[in-house]
Design an enzyme around this catalytic site. Sequence first.
Site, mmCIF file in Angstrom:
data_model
loop_
_atom_site.group_PDB
_atom_site.id
_atom_site.type_symbol
_atom_site.label_atom_id
_atom_site.label_comp_id
_atom_site.label_asym_id
_atom_site.label_seq_id
_atom_site.Cartn_x
_atom_site.Cartn_y
_atom_site.Cartn_z
ATOM 1 N N ARG A 159 63.994 -6.544 54.749
ATOM 2 C CA ARG A 159 62.919 -6.660 56.297
ATOM 3 C C ARG A 159 61.062 -6.978 55.756
ATOM 4 O O ARG A 159 61.239 -6.246 54.736
ATOM 5 C CB ARG A 159 63.376 -6.328 57.198
ATOM 6 C CG ARG A 159 63.700 -5.242 57.658
ATOM 7 C CD ARG A 159 62.639 -3.719 57.631
ATOM 8 N NE ARG A 159 61.092 -3.973 58.423
ATOM 9 C CZ ARG A 159 60.284 -3.859 57.550
ATOM 10 N NH1 ARG A 159 60.236 -2.616 57.002
ATOM 11 N NH2 ARG A 159 59.148 -3.775 57.772
ATOM 12 N N GLY A 160 60.293 -7.504 56.857
ATOM 13 C CA GLY A 160 59.142 -7.693 56.272
ATOM 14 C C GLY A 160 58.814 -8.846 55.884
ATOM 15 O O GLY A 160 59.528 -9.298 54.458
ATOM 16 N N ALA A 161 58.104 -9.455 55.703
ATOM 17 C CA ALA A 161 57.924 -11.003 55.206
ATOM 18 C C ALA A 161 57.430 -10.764 53.666
ATOM 19 O O ALA A 161 58.441 -11.496 52.873
ATOM 20 C CB ALA A 161 56.227 -11.819 55.887
ATOM 21 N N ARG A 174 65.532 -16.449 57.958
ATOM 22 C CA ARG A 174 64.778 -16.024 58.630
ATOM 23 C C ARG A 174 64.204 -16.962 58.990
ATOM 24 O O ARG A 174 63.031 -17.625 58.519
ATOM 25 C CB ARG A 174 63.659 -14.573 58.678
ATOM 26 C CG ARG A 174 65.076 -13.708 57.653
ATOM 27 C CD ARG A 174 65.227 -13.127 60.126
ATOM 28 N NE ARG A 174 64.172 -12.429 60.701
ATOM 29 C CZ ARG A 174 63.573 -11.360 60.452
ATOM 30 N NH1 ARG A 174 64.106 -10.589 59.598
ATOM 31 N NH2 ARG A 174 62.730 -10.774 62.183
ATOM 32 N N GLN A 207 61.894 -0.095 63.655
ATOM 33 C CA GLN A 207 61.104 0.070 62.251
ATOM 34 C C GLN A 207 59.710 1.343 62.030
ATOM 35 O O GLN A 207 59.938 1.817 60.801
ATOM 36 C CB GLN A 207 60.668 -1.031 62.526
ATOM 37 C CG GLN A 207 61.511 -2.556 61.343
ATOM 38 C CD GLN A 207 61.801 -3.337 63.049
ATOM 39 O OE1 GLN A 207 61.476 -2.818 63.402
ATOM 40 N NE2 GLN A 207 61.530 -4.312 62.753
ATOM 41 N N ASP A 215 53.603 -11.769 59.461
ATOM 42 C CA ASP A 215 54.651 -12.873 58.834
ATOM 43 C C ASP A 215 54.486 -14.260 58.792
ATOM 44 O O ASP A 215 54.843 -15.159 57.825
ATOM 45 C CB ASP A 215 55.750 -12.875 60.040
ATOM 46 C CG ASP A 215 56.605 -11.399 60.222
ATOM 47 O OD1 ASP A 215 57.272 -11.080 59.179
ATOM 48 O OD2 ASP A 215 56.480 -10.798 60.570
ATOM 49 N N ASN A 252 53.782 -12.014 64.140
ATOM 50 C CA ASN A 252 53.496 -10.572 63.601
ATOM 51 C C ASN A 252 55.002 -9.669 64.886
ATOM 52 O O ASN A 252 55.644 -10.658 65.812
ATOM 53 C CB ASN A 252 52.947 -9.640 63.731
ATOM 54 C CG ASN A 252 53.081 -8.092 62.903
ATOM 55 O OD1 ASN A 252 53.160 -8.480 61.982
ATOM 56 N ND2 ASN A 252 52.579 -7.756 63.518
ATOM 57 N N LYS A 253 55.132 -8.966 64.226
ATOM 58 C CA LYS A 253 56.416 -8.365 65.591
ATOM 59 C C LYS A 253 56.224 -8.161 66.278
ATOM 60 O O LYS A 253 55.013 -7.813 67.534
ATOM 61 C CB LYS A 253 56.574 -6.450 64.169
ATOM 62 C CG LYS A 253 57.765 -6.113 65.768
ATOM 63 C CD LYS A 253 58.950 -6.730 65.213
ATOM 64 C CE LYS A 253 59.619 -6.821 63.860
ATOM 65 N NZ LYS A 253 61.128 -7.285 63.808
#
Length: 333
Positions: A48-50, A83, A184, A225, A235-236
Amino acid sequence: MSGAVLPIVWADPVLRLLDQRVLPHELSYLDCQSAEDVASAIHGMAVRGAPAIGIAAAYGLVLAVRRDPQSFDAAFRVLGDSRPTAVNLRWALERMREVWRRRPDAAALLAEAIAIHEEDLAQNLKIGRYGAELLGQGAKVVTHCNTGALATGGHGTALGVIRSAWAAGHLAQVFNTETRPWLQGARLTAWELHEEGIPAKLVADGAVAHLMTREKIDWVIVGADRIAANGDTANKIGTYALAVAARRHGVKFMVAAPSGTFDLSCPSGQAIPIEERTPRELTEFRGEPVAPLGYDAFNPVFDVTPAELIDAIVCERGVISPVSEAAIRKLLS
């Protein structure tokens, strides 16, 4: 990143992905042998993480055409659907498709995937340097989610700024959020900060506004993202609330992301697709119910922070401040 732990490893003929779902208590890798394996790892949050998602997907195309040179388009679709919000995923896949169109050869694709991986690390080091220069001496910062080496090709974006600021002697204290529901921040960011000896404290997502009444916080630093043409940033989930709290308390707000995160075809945050995931991520914890059985939940993974709440966007090309569409297009041109 400290030590020899790497989140993405090309171990020909497989792609090894560090399973971030079991960190920090277990170091376990998934060996992906197909595009479907990589897509499953991306959708399942093992990677995970763009930026990391984009890198993994690039290698996934290599795995696909090695098995069947006719499978490129099918693999492209499978990986692209894994995603929907992170633009880095589509950016990396489109870059790989351009290579395939010019030269339909697995070796050429592999060289491009490796280049994407190495370029991300180089970009992050520049982002870290530019972002750290915005912080004054003895800065206290808040960060959200995980934007470090685990989420990128190395060093990190927002956490890369924090790393660089610490190395330069500019940083006094980090407060990192838990980042529910996948935690996270508690599991991954806390682990990275602890491994490097950076002074940090964990804070509940809902406690940051209160923290800002008790501590002189200088910056909130987050990743992204997708960044729309006008500077609105996805973003998150929880990032928007942090931006609102920061503006209320006079705290500056920084977005750190590589230039591939900008989507100039997306006019504003209203056009950014927001992924929603299963209610079980909220109603259960590790398979055990925490809410009444059958209870429904609203579980968006991202939110959008309006450009007007962002003081600076930092990418490897420089700093955008104040944030505007004209400034973004000028820097990226």
